[in-house]
Design an enzyme around this catalytic site. Structure first.
Site, PDB file in Angstrom:
ATOM      1  N   ARG A   1       5.850  -9.155  17.110  1.00  0.00           N
ATOM      2  CA  ARG A   1       6.500  -7.938  16.591  1.00  0.00           C
ATOM      3  C   ARG A   1       5.727  -6.719  17.096  1.00  0.00           C
ATOM      4  NH1 ARG A   1       5.746  -4.268  12.176  1.00  0.00           N
ATOM      5  NH2 ARG A   1       7.445  -4.118  10.659  1.00  0.00           N
TER       6      ARG A   1
ATOM      7  N   HIS B   1       4.971   0.070  -0.099  1.00  0.00           N
ATOM      8  CA  HIS B   1       5.593  -0.842   0.853  1.00  0.00           C
ATOM      9  C   HIS B   1       4.605  -1.879   1.388  1.00  0.00           C
ATOM     10  CE1 HIS B   1       3.902   2.472   3.279  1.00  0.00           C
ATOM     11  NE2 HIS B   1       3.648   1.536   4.167  1.00  0.00           N
TER      12      HIS B   1
ATOM     13  N   HIS C   1       0.828  -1.206   0.000  1.00  0.00           N
ATOM     14  CA  HIS C   1       0.000   0.000   0.000  1.00  0.00           C
ATOM     15  C   HIS C   1       0.866   1.260   0.000  1.00  0.00           C
ATOM     16  CE1 HIS C   1       0.813  -0.710   4.291  1.00  0.00           C
ATOM     17  NE2 HIS C   1       0.693   0.600   4.440  1.00  0.00           N
TER      18      HIS C   1
ATOM     19  N   ASP D   1       0.813   5.052   1.691  1.00  0.00           N
ATOM     20  CA  ASP D   1       0.157   5.753   2.803  1.00  0.00           C
ATOM     21  C   ASP D   1      -0.633   6.976   2.344  1.00  0.00           C
ATOM     22  OD1 ASP D   1       1.193   3.871   4.472  1.00  0.00           O
ATOM     23  OD2 ASP D   1       2.781   5.129   5.284  1.00  0.00           O
TER      24      ASP D   1
END
Length: 250
Positions: A229, A219, A161, A163
């Site tokens: 994470r 990204h 996507h 941003d």
């Protein structure tokens, strides 16, 4: 082909790669002295200490222990109060009321503010803009990712996507990593998808990755295969109408 921009074992003071700006910014109102004219991506291990990252991670862990997604991705937004709970979100300030003071302290929020300001100042410095012309924008949130199977589209964090396209208000995006790739979790690397090759950033506690939010920085995040994470996404806009304040403990 994949190149690693930043290995977990690296200790990077200031790494920056300049990239030609996409046309995404042209379809939005431009703000002189802030809207990107120089685009690119940077990584620094010298803005936030590992000890500070551990303290921030404990804030995330305490907040997320109140809820958590049924799928692999949980979010906690201290600004709006949004917290993953099962397949939905609740407002943790309304849902938990005064009990929230047993979870967070004024010191937690002061650290959060301080870290946000330092990241903002570094981004401004690198891109040659005034820090005061940038505004925190939403969504800005903690994320906790693990290998649990996705239950809703919110759990599918791995899709590519942009941003600026997804959120509109974003001009500069930053990520502060709160855990270590290959030690705390496997998979979960951050990947820039470039025409010639993919460029990855391996998370490391205290590492800040930042970039202009347009299509020049398409990204995705790899699926987490094991472990957990933690990161926090902190986003900035040039448009004061899209600005938000720091979270406050009321």
């Amino acid at each position: 082909i994949t190149e690693v921009l930043a290995h977990r074992s690296d200790s990077l003071r200031d790494m920056f790669v300049e990239i030609p700006c996409s046309e995404d910014y042209d379809s939005h109102r431009r703000f002189e002295g802030c809207t990107p004219r120089r685009c690119g991506r940077g990584v620094s291990d010298a803005i936030i200490t590992r000890e500070e990252a551990e303290r921030i991670r404990r804030i995330a862990e305490r907040g997320l222990s109140l809820g958590g997604s049924d799928g692999g991705a949980s979010i906690l937004d201290l600004h709006s109060g949004a917290l993953s709970l099962g397949k939905h979100f609740v407002n943790l300030y309304r849902y938990f009321g005064d009990k929230i003071h047993d979870v967070f302290t004024e010191e937690d929020f002061a650290l959060y503010r301080d870290v946000r300001q330092r990241i903002q100042q570094r981004i401004a410095q690198v891109f040659g803009i005034s820090s005061s012309s940038m505004y925190l924008t939403k969504p800005t949130f903690f994320s906790r990712m693990n290998s649990t199977e996705a239950k809703t589209t919110h759990d599918e964090y791995w899709h590519p996507h942009v941003d600026k396209v997804t959120y509109g208000s974003f001009d500069y995006t930053s990520l502060l990593y709160l855990s270590d790739y290959s030690q705390d979790f496997g998979g979960g690397r951050f990947v820039f998808l470039d025409a010639d090759s993919n460029k990855t950033v391996e998370p490391r506690a205290g590492r800040v990755s930042f970039f202009t939010s347009g299509s020049e920085n398409l990204h995705r995040v790899e699926k987490v295969h094991w472990g957990t994470r933690f990161a926090i996404t902190i986003s900035f806009t040039c448009n004061p109408e899209h600005g938000i304040g720091d979270p406050v403990l009321v």
